[in-house]
Write an enzyme that holds these catalytic residues in place. Structure first.
Site, PDB file in Angstrom:
ATOM      1  N   ASP A  74     120.332 -10.847  -7.318  1.00 28.14           N
ATOM      2  CA  ASP A  74     120.030 -12.174  -6.781  1.00 28.14           C
ATOM      3  C   ASP A  74     121.278 -13.048  -6.700  1.00 28.14           C
ATOM      4  O   ASP A  74     122.073 -13.110  -7.640  1.00 28.14           O
ATOM      5  CB  ASP A  74     119.019 -12.893  -7.677  1.00 28.14           C
ATOM      6  CG  ASP A  74     117.725 -12.118  -7.875  1.00 28.14           C
ATOM      7  OD1 ASP A  74     117.778 -10.883  -8.013  1.00 28.14           O
ATOM      8  OD2 ASP A  74     116.670 -12.762  -7.906  1.00 28.14           O
ATOM      9  N   HIS A 111     120.744 -16.361  -4.891  1.00 28.21           N
ATOM     10  CA  HIS A 111     120.010 -17.631  -4.976  1.00 28.21           C
ATOM     11  C   HIS A 111     120.837 -18.863  -4.629  1.00 28.21           C
ATOM     12  O   HIS A 111     120.868 -19.847  -5.366  1.00 28.21           O
ATOM     13  CB  HIS A 111     119.396 -17.791  -6.360  1.00 28.21           C
ATOM     14  CG  HIS A 111     118.026 -17.193  -6.481  1.00 28.21           C
ATOM     15  ND1 HIS A 111     116.990 -17.533  -5.650  1.00 28.21           N
ATOM     16  CD2 HIS A 111     117.532 -16.259  -7.327  1.00 28.21           C
ATOM     17  CE1 HIS A 111     115.911 -16.855  -5.974  1.00 28.21           C
ATOM     18  NE2 HIS A 111     116.219 -16.049  -6.978  1.00 28.21           N
ATOM     19  N   ASP A 171     116.791 -12.006  -2.529  1.00 21.09           N
ATOM     20  CA  ASP A 171     116.881 -13.365  -3.076  1.00 21.09           C
ATOM     21  C   ASP A 171     118.266 -13.953  -2.856  1.00 21.09           C
ATOM     22  O   ASP A 171     118.975 -14.351  -3.781  1.00 21.09           O
ATOM     23  CB  ASP A 171     116.490 -13.391  -4.560  1.00 21.09           C
ATOM     24  CG  ASP A 171     114.981 -13.378  -4.756  1.00 21.09           C
ATOM     25  OD1 ASP A 171     114.253 -13.080  -3.788  1.00 21.09           O
ATOM     26  OD2 ASP A 171     114.531 -13.659  -5.873  1.00 21.09           O
ATOM     27  N   ASP A 179     117.182 -20.001  -1.761  1.00 22.43           N
ATOM     28  CA  ASP A 179     116.314 -20.796  -2.647  1.00 22.43           C
ATOM     29  C   ASP A 179     117.018 -21.126  -3.959  1.00 22.43           C
ATOM     30  O   ASP A 179     117.896 -20.403  -4.436  1.00 22.43           O
ATOM     31  CB  ASP A 179     114.985 -20.097  -2.941  1.00 22.43           C
ATOM     32  CG  ASP A 179     113.983 -20.248  -1.809  1.00 22.43           C
ATOM     33  OD1 ASP A 179     114.120 -21.200  -1.019  1.00 22.43           O
ATOM     34  OD2 ASP A 179     113.053 -19.426  -1.720  1.00 22.43           O
ATOM     35  N   ARG A 180     116.573 -22.227  -4.542  1.00 20.03           N
ATOM     36  CA  ARG A 180     117.062 -22.729  -5.835  1.00 20.03           C
ATOM     37  C   ARG A 180     118.464 -23.302  -5.732  1.00 20.03           C
ATOM     38  O   ARG A 180     118.667 -24.493  -5.821  1.00 20.03           O
ATOM     39  CB  ARG A 180     116.952 -21.676  -6.921  1.00 20.03           C
ATOM     40  CG  ARG A 180     115.523 -21.210  -7.173  1.00 20.03           C
ATOM     41  CD  ARG A 180     115.443 -20.380  -8.425  1.00 20.03           C
ATOM     42  NE  ARG A 180     114.080 -19.925  -8.663  1.00 20.03           N
ATOM     43  CZ  ARG A 180     113.133 -20.656  -9.235  1.00 20.03           C
ATOM     44  NH1 ARG A 180     113.389 -21.866  -9.646  1.00 20.03           N
ATOM     45  NH2 ARG A 180     111.920 -20.161  -9.405  1.00 20.03           N
ATOM     46  N   ASN A 214     111.616 -11.369  -2.907  1.00 19.73           N
ATOM     47  CA  ASN A 214     110.387 -12.159  -2.793  1.00 19.73           C
ATOM     48  C   ASN A 214     110.664 -13.564  -2.277  1.00 19.73           C
ATOM     49  O   ASN A 214     109.757 -14.245  -1.791  1.00 19.73           O
ATOM     50  CB  ASN A 214     109.651 -12.227  -4.148  1.00 19.73           C
ATOM     51  CG  ASN A 214     110.454 -12.925  -5.217  1.00 19.73           C
ATOM     52  OD1 ASN A 214     111.573 -12.518  -5.529  1.00 19.73           O
ATOM     53  ND2 ASN A 214     109.901 -13.971  -5.802  1.00 19.73           N
ATOM     54  N   HIS A 215     111.921 -14.021  -2.359  1.00 25.38           N
ATOM     55  CA  HIS A 215     112.254 -15.346  -1.836  1.00 25.38           C
ATOM     56  C   HIS A 215     112.658 -15.327  -0.370  1.00 25.38           C
ATOM     57  O   HIS A 215     112.929 -16.395   0.190  1.00 25.38           O
ATOM     58  CB  HIS A 215     113.341 -16.003  -2.681  1.00 25.38           C
ATOM     59  CG  HIS A 215     112.788 -16.668  -3.904  1.00 25.38           C
ATOM     60  ND1 HIS A 215     112.504 -18.007  -3.967  1.00 25.38           N
ATOM     61  CD2 HIS A 215     112.421 -16.166  -5.103  1.00 25.38           C
ATOM     62  CE1 HIS A 215     112.011 -18.309  -5.155  1.00 25.38           C
ATOM     63  NE2 HIS A 215     111.955 -17.197  -5.861  1.00 25.38           N
ATOM     64  N   HIS A 238     114.031  -4.864  -4.746  1.00 31.07           N
ATOM     65  CA  HIS A 238     114.193  -6.151  -5.428  1.00 31.07           C
ATOM     66  C   HIS A 238     113.330  -6.276  -6.669  1.00 31.07           C
ATOM     67  O   HIS A 238     113.795  -6.691  -7.731  1.00 31.07           O
ATOM     68  CB  HIS A 238     113.866  -7.306  -4.471  1.00 31.07           C
ATOM     69  CG  HIS A 238     114.024  -8.648  -5.124  1.00 31.07           C
ATOM     70  ND1 HIS A 238     115.257  -9.186  -5.388  1.00 31.07           N
ATOM     71  CD2 HIS A 238     113.112  -9.532  -5.613  1.00 31.07           C
ATOM     72  CE1 HIS A 238     115.103 -10.347  -6.005  1.00 31.07           C
ATOM     73  NE2 HIS A 238     113.823 -10.579  -6.155  1.00 31.07           N
ATOM     74  N   ARG A 263     103.956 -13.066 -13.410  1.00 34.34           N
ATOM     75  CA  ARG A 263     104.201 -13.939 -12.270  1.00 34.34           C
ATOM     76  C   ARG A 263     102.937 -14.272 -11.489  1.00 34.34           C
ATOM     77  O   ARG A 263     102.946 -15.174 -10.654  1.00 34.34           O
ATOM     78  CB  ARG A 263     105.199 -13.274 -11.317  1.00 34.34           C
ATOM     79  CG  ARG A 263     106.522 -12.914 -11.954  1.00 34.34           C
ATOM     80  CD  ARG A 263     107.370 -12.111 -10.982  1.00 34.34           C
ATOM     81  NE  ARG A 263     108.570 -11.575 -11.615  1.00 34.34           N
ATOM     82  CZ  ARG A 263     109.736 -12.198 -11.693  1.00 34.34           C
ATOM     83  NH1 ARG A 263     109.857 -13.409 -11.182  1.00 34.34           N
ATOM     84  NH2 ARG A 263     110.771 -11.632 -12.271  1.00 34.34           N
ATOM     85  N   HIS A 268     115.642  -9.498  -9.543  1.00 26.83           N
ATOM     86  CA  HIS A 268     114.412 -10.267  -9.721  1.00 26.83           C
ATOM     87  C   HIS A 268     114.293 -11.022 -11.035  1.00 26.83           C
ATOM     88  O   HIS A 268     113.428 -11.876 -11.162  1.00 26.83           O
ATOM     89  CB  HIS A 268     113.232  -9.293  -9.545  1.00 26.83           C
ATOM     90  CG  HIS A 268     111.902  -9.895  -9.268  1.00 26.83           C
ATOM     91  ND1 HIS A 268     111.697 -10.986  -8.458  1.00 26.83           N
ATOM     92  CD2 HIS A 268     110.657  -9.518  -9.693  1.00 26.83           C
ATOM     93  CE1 HIS A 268     110.403 -11.243  -8.384  1.00 26.83           C
ATOM     94  NE2 HIS A 268     109.760 -10.375  -9.132  1.00 26.83           N
TER      95      HIS A 268
END
Length: 503
Positions: free
Chosen positions: A248, A250, A277, A280-281, A309-310, A358, A406, A433
């Site tokens: 990730d 991110h 990923d 995001d964030r 997943n993002h 991922h 989750r 992840h």
């Protein structure tokens, strides 16, 4: 998500002990007093933001007296803070089953569903809270925000094009204008070149912006390239050749630059796989994804990107990427990014021995590499099945499978990993992840490896990032950990949905 903010105990772990009372009559006065003391201790840790310790103590209280709704409600709140939304849902529902008048439990369940993008379910619980507490400003704000999102999604669905024509096919790129005073990197005859990517990274480093026209050209080309690949991409690494796997990112652009500084820029001689990923964030997600896509176009057979997943609409709406794209460009570009994300491969197989995805493995023991290759992916991730589990699942230390912390995917044990590897003649799996203190972790007899490449995740976690290198003649993983580097003063989640400021 990329992410659970630290490893936590299962919501059901404390309830499997055979000494746990099976009905309220078995709970002695001494039990009640002891459980309450544990809860009070947990509350102190919660206030001090030590959520892991709080969860352990709430779990201990539940083990002594499992019939008190507030214990589950409090633990649900701690799970929300650690982003274990599946466990938060389970605890909130358990609290409601014990006490239907316990309003905080509805609030917790709504918050978890909201975070998972299950807006209609969240709206129902928020509505319950606001009816009982009409003067609760926080509950009213969340209800309004959830209601707004629900209505917007319904509207977008209603006006969606019925002819199936994508934005990539219909956008008029040629008539997009470039500002006359623009002095940044230029595509050469509409194509990405090495000098363009290098100049782009420097421009992004100095917080400059690429014109919308160039962004659109790159996205359209990337979509076409990804759409020509299968859901499972096979990678051949020649003998003596190095290959790097990153987890990730991110939106942590300056940490991405640091990876390239340490390990070399991508090239035909220095191939990379980024394992989902990208966005995001972190608040430099546009810079991250555009840099990676440019390298994909420059080195299509030596640079690889997997879906996380993002890379999905709901996550982007909640965790910042959509807000960032709208702020830096337009709503239209959000749609174009979504079209690209829908075509990202779901997994990669290196030298027929290493499977990289991922999230993780499956709820079914019969899944083969061929099943992954045949999985339809040009869509938003479903709530179950191969695609969902590739993006969302997590390993667990104990054997067997369990519901995901989750709320999406599954948790799988060492026996599941062993069976999958034997069935598909693989040596090990690599996934991402999850935040890890050193940036990586080996589980399941070193056959399930996690790599996470965003150090000091969200500027709060204090973790290292890491990447893995292998060579074609020696697939034994070698790990490089590194610390975060400074970045401009734009906080993580700066573009996230306002809902997240309300936890």
């Amino acid at each position: 998500m990329a992410d659970t903010m630290g490893s936590v105990e299962s919501a059901s772990d404390a309830q499997v002990d055979e000494n746990v009372p099976q009905n309220p009559d078995e709970v002695t006065e001494e039990n009640r007093k002891s459980a309450d003391e544990l809860k009070e201790q947990a509350n102190v840790y919660f206030k001090n933001e030590d959520y892991q310790k709080a969860i352990e103590l709430y779990s201990a209280a539940i083990a002594v007296n499992p019939f008190v709704a507030t214990y589950y409600g409090n633990r649900s709140f701690a799970y929300l803070r650690t982003e274990c939304f599946g466990y938060a849902l389970t605890d909130a529902s358990k609290a409601i089953s014990l006490d239907k008048s316990y309003i905080k439990a509805y609030y917790r369940r709504a918050s978890a569903n909201m975070a998972l993008g299950k807006f209609k379910l969240a709206l129902k619980d928020f509505e319950t809270v606001t009816k009982v507490r009409p003067n609760d400003k926080d509950a009213r704000t969340k209800f309004n925000e959830c209601n707004k999102i629900t209505k917007r999604l319904a509207f977008e669905k209603a006006i969606a094009s019925e002819d199936g024509k994508s934005l990539a096919d219909s956008i008029d790129i040629e008539n997009l204008q470039i500002e006359p005073n623009y002095d940044g990197p230029l595509l050469e005859n509409g194509e990405v070149t090495q000098s363009f990517v290098e100049n782009l990274m420097e421009a992004y480093k100095n917080q400059k912006k690429l014109p919308k026209k160039f962004v659109c050209q790159i996205l359209v080309q990337a979509k076409k390239l990804f759409s020509q690949q299968e859901s499972l991409v096979h990678i051949d690494v020649p003998e003596k050749s190095k290959f790097t796997i990153c987890g990730d990112i991110h939106g942590q652009y300056y940490d991405l630059l640091n990876i390239f500084k340490m390990n070399g820029n991508p090239s035909q001689e220095n191939p990379y796989l980024f394992n989902g990923d990208f966005v995001d964030r972190g608040s430099f997600s546009v810079e991250c994804i555009m840099t990676l896509l440019c390298y994909k176009l420059l080195y299509p057979t030596h640079f690889f990107m997997a879906r996380g997943n993002h890379e999905s609409l709901t996550m982007n709406q909640m965790y910042g990427f959509e807000g960032e794209v709208k702020s830096k460009y337009s709503t239209q570009l959000c749609e174009l990014f979504t079209e690209v994300f829908n075509w990202l491969p779901l997994a990669h197989c290196i030298n027929k021995k290493i499977l990289v995805m991922h999230g993780g493995l499956f709820s079914n023991d019969d899944v083969t590499l061929d099943d992954i290759a045949k999985t339809s992916r040009n869509r938003q991730p479903p709530d179950s099945g191969i695609m969902c589990e590739l993006l969302w699942s997590d390993p667990q230390p104990q054997a067997g499978r369990a519901p995901s912390k989750r709320g999406v995917g599954v948790q799988f044990g060492p026996d599941v990993t062993k069976n999958f590897l034997e069935k598909n003649n693989l040596s090990y799996v690599v996934r991402s992840h999850e935040v890890k203190n050193e940036g990586y972790e080996l589980m399941h007899d070193d056959k399930c490896i996690t790599v996470f490449s965003a150090p000091n995740y969200c500027d709060t976690m204090g973790n290292k990032g890491a990447y893995i290198t292998i060579s074609g003649d020696d697939i034994t993983p070698k790990f490089t950990s590194y610390d975060a580097v400074p970045h401009p003063n734009v906080k993580p989640m700066a573009y996230a949905n306002p809902f997240f400021g309300l936890f």
